[in-house]
Design a protein around this motif. Structure first.
Motif, PDB file in Angstrom:
ATOM      1  N   GLN A 117       0.803  -1.222   0.000  1.00 23.40           N
ATOM      2  CA  GLN A 117       0.000   0.000   0.000  1.00 23.40           C
ATOM      3  C   GLN A 117       0.841   1.279   0.000  1.00 23.40           C
ATOM      4  O   GLN A 117       0.319   2.379   0.187  1.00 23.40           O
ATOM      5  N   GLY A 118       2.122   1.133  -0.225  1.00 26.72           N
ATOM      6  CA  GLY A 118       3.039   2.264  -0.139  1.00 26.72           C
ATOM      7  C   GLY A 118       2.690   3.452  -1.005  1.00 26.72           C
ATOM      8  O   GLY A 118       2.957   4.592  -0.636  1.00 26.72           O
ATOM      9  N   GLN A 119       2.065   3.204  -2.143  1.00 21.74           N
ATOM     10  CA  GLN A 119       1.711   4.308  -3.034  1.00 21.74           C
ATOM     11  C   GLN A 119       0.625   5.198  -2.448  1.00 21.74           C
ATOM     12  O   GLN A 119       0.447   6.329  -2.889  1.00 21.74           O
ATOM     13  N   SER A 120      -0.093   4.694  -1.424  1.00 21.15           N
ATOM     14  CA  SER A 120      -1.153   5.498  -0.808  1.00 21.15           C
ATOM     15  C   SER A 120      -0.792   5.934   0.620  1.00 21.15           C
ATOM     16  O   SER A 120      -1.557   6.664   1.251  1.00 21.15           O
ATOM     17  N   ILE A 121       0.364   5.511   1.119  1.00 22.68           N
ATOM     18  CA  ILE A 121       0.778   5.853   2.488  1.00 22.68           C
ATOM     19  C   ILE A 121       1.597   7.144   2.465  1.00 22.68           C
ATOM     20  O   ILE A 121       2.613   7.234   1.787  1.00 22.68           O
ATOM     21  N   ALA A 122       1.133   8.123   3.247  1.00 25.98           N
ATOM     22  CA  ALA A 122       1.832   9.405   3.347  1.00 25.98           C
ATOM     23  C   ALA A 122       2.720   9.471   4.589  1.00 25.98           C
ATOM     24  O   ALA A 122       3.670  10.246   4.627  1.00 25.98           O
ATOM     25  N   LEU A 123       2.393   8.664   5.605  1.00 28.73           N
ATOM     26  CA  LEU A 123       3.143   8.727   6.860  1.00 28.73           C
ATOM     27  C   LEU A 123       3.112   7.368   7.550  1.00 28.73           C
ATOM     28  O   LEU A 123       2.071   6.719   7.604  1.00 28.73           O
TER      29      LEU A 123
END
Length: 86
Positions: free
Chosen positions: A69-75
């Motif tokens: 899900q890294g492409q949607s994780i901001a923090l």
């Protein structure tokens, strides 16, 4: 307030990854940041729990979520002190 300079959500990268059962003030801070940016906590909060029967998160489980899900994780937000004891 410490999250303000680090959490800069975009339309596609807005989620916060944290541990389930975080210290209540940490969770409140995370939820407050999501609400400040008009992001529903159900959509913007990823809470990672230890595997069934285990007490601690495994590094590989954290990395798997980031990979998936890294492409949607901001923090990524994990507390520095774990207050649970056995």
């Amino acid at each position: 307030l410490m999250m303000v300079p680090f959490y800069r959500p975009t339309d596609t990268r807005f989620k916060i990854l944290t541990e389930a059962g975080a210290f209540p003030s940490d969770r409140y801070g995370v939820e407050s940041q999501l609400r400040l940016h008009d992001i529903d906590t159900k959509e913007g909060l990823i809470e990672l729990s230890p595997r069934e029967g285990e007490t601690y998160l495994r590094t590989e489980d954290i990395l798997k979520v980031i990979e998936e899900q890294g492409q949607s994780i901001a923090l990524v937000f994990f507390s520095g002190v774990q207050y649970y004891t056995e």
